[in-house]
Design an enzyme around this catalytic site. Structure first.
Site, mmCIF file in Angstrom:
data_model
loop_
_atom_site.group_PDB
_atom_site.id
_atom_site.type_symbol
_atom_site.label_atom_id
_atom_site.label_comp_id
_atom_site.label_asym_id
_atom_site.label_seq_id
_atom_site.Cartn_x
_atom_site.Cartn_y
_atom_site.Cartn_z
ATOM 1 N N SER A 34 50.308 22.058 29.301
ATOM 2 C CA SER A 34 50.536 20.416 29.466
ATOM 3 C C SER A 34 49.601 20.205 30.723
ATOM 4 O O SER A 34 49.773 20.748 31.802
ATOM 5 C CB SER A 34 51.763 20.304 29.963
ATOM 6 O OG SER A 34 52.751 20.519 28.945
ATOM 7 N N GLU A 56 48.907 18.048 36.123
ATOM 8 C CA GLU A 56 49.836 19.244 36.249
ATOM 9 C C GLU A 56 49.063 20.466 36.719
ATOM 10 O O GLU A 56 49.502 21.441 37.556
ATOM 11 C CB GLU A 56 50.762 19.418 35.347
ATOM 12 C CG GLU A 56 51.778 20.444 35.446
ATOM 13 C CD GLU A 56 52.695 20.595 34.351
ATOM 14 O OE1 GLU A 56 53.162 21.648 33.911
ATOM 15 O OE2 GLU A 56 53.184 19.618 33.571
ATOM 16 N N ARG A 105 57.849 19.668 38.840
ATOM 17 C CA ARG A 105 56.739 20.365 38.736
ATOM 18 C C ARG A 105 56.197 20.472 40.357
ATOM 19 O O ARG A 105 54.895 20.465 40.527
ATOM 20 C CB ARG A 105 55.528 19.937 38.048
ATOM 21 C CG ARG A 105 56.017 19.797 36.559
ATOM 22 C CD ARG A 105 56.228 20.971 35.761
ATOM 23 N NE ARG A 105 56.835 20.676 34.592
ATOM 24 C CZ ARG A 105 58.036 20.563 34.294
ATOM 25 N NH1 ARG A 105 59.038 20.792 35.265
ATOM 26 N NH2 ARG A 105 58.467 20.488 32.881
#
Length: 338
Positions: free
Chosen positions: A238, A334, A163
């Site tokens: 998420s 995130e 990520r």
């Protein structure tokens, strides 16, 4: 391009935080960016760029110029055994994946139903069900805010991680992503169905030799069963990264919680699902005021009733503090906060 004044950004953010932009521009072409740089160079260098708004929470109405990326287009650059596609940053990710499935281009089928736009994909190195977008990206086309020109950045130079990419850290304010090149298969696709849920649903559907279209259909069904639609229940998907811990830390945790799910990264590191930690700590389905954790997926924070960015930020901090106290693990968001 289209200039806008004093507009709400609520419809441009999947968390639907209602903040006002003093000045915004809908960017419809690469030429628009060049023109903006010539006339509003300083403002462009400080601009807030919004694509699909699926990974962004804004805590206060931005004073800087807001760029709404709407550049469209999918171009076949080259096609033989593999196909090279150049995709504009403003194309929605779902549209791109469906385009690939319709043309039997393989490589992104596991990434179906991820909200957002193509321009954000390399920034986050989006991933799901055993696939990361870095596996298919060849180059990223950017507008350099220092030189005022366009450039291409290779996959290697993007320094993709979990990520992560240079666009999230060292080059965060240097470039505007305008297009992405993908190299995909046209036949003999590599089918990735290692995840248990995917294998289980394929078996239930009596599919033993899945095509990329079958994989996409199963992944879409799984995501729909677990994740709320942002249009119905505002969220950013998420919210936290899955933490990666050292083997010694994991061994101690495993002794306390033998049932803890985990995935070996290598001989020294282990990945633990953040959702499991959050659920084990009692946060799944818990609501505080206007914000809460989704009842079906502990990794998703939802905006139930018009919460502002600071309420969402503070709620996430509470979760992170609790996980640190209970498991000794520091969660990392995130989602980006501005």
């Amino acid at each position: 391009m289209q200039f806008l004044k004093n507009i709400s950004l609520k419809e441009y953010l999947t968390m639907q935080v209602d903040v006002q932009a003093r000045k915004a521009v809908k960017v419809l072409s690469e030429a628009d960016i060049e023109q903006l740089w010539k006339v509003y160079r300083h403002e462009l260098q400080q601009a807030l760029v919004i694509g699909g708004g699926s990974n962004l929470v804004i805590t206060a109405s931005p004073d800087q110029l807001v760029l709404l990326m709407e550049i469209q287009g999918i171009e076949v650059v080259h096609k033989e055994k593999k196909v090279l596609l150049q995709v504009a940053a403003g194309v929605t990710w779902q549209h791109f994946v469906e385009y690939c499935l319709n043309n039997n281009y393989g490589g992104v089928e596991n990434l179906i139903s991820i909200p957002g736009k193509v321009g954000a994909a390399p920034m986050q190195n989006i991933g799901a069900y055993g696939v990361e977008v870095k596996d298919t990206i060849q180059r990223v086309k950017v507008f350099d805010l220092t030189t005022g020109g366009f450039d291409w950045i290779t996959n290697e130079d993007c320094h993709f991680g979990y990520r992560e990419s240079i666009f999230k850290n060292v080059a965060k304010d240097k470039y505007i992503i305008v297009a992405v090149e993908f190299l995909l298969t046209t036949s003999d696709h590599t089918i990735k169905v290692s995840y248990g849920d995917v294998q289980k649903m394929l078996f239930e559907r009596n599919i033993h030799e899945p095509r990329i279209q079958d994989v996409a259909a199963v992944v879409a069904a799984i995501r729909a069963s677990k994740l709320p639609d942002p249009k119905e229940l505002p969220n950013c998907g998420s919210f936290f990264k899955n933490p990666i811990v050292g083997v010694e830390v994991f061994t101690k945790l495993h002794a306390r919680y033998p049932e803890i799910p985990h995935y070996s990264v290598d001989t020294e590191w282990v990945k633990i699902p953040a959702g499991w930690l959050i659920e084990k700590a009692g946060w799944k389905g818990l609501r505080k005021g206007k914000v809460g954790v989704h009842e079906k997926q502990a990794l998703v924070i939802v905006n139930y009733d018009g919460a502002d960015g600071n309420e969402i930020l503070n709620f996430s901090k509470e979760i992170m503090k609790d996980i640190k106290q209970k498991f000794g693990i520091e969660l990392e968001r995130e989602v980006n906060f501005v």
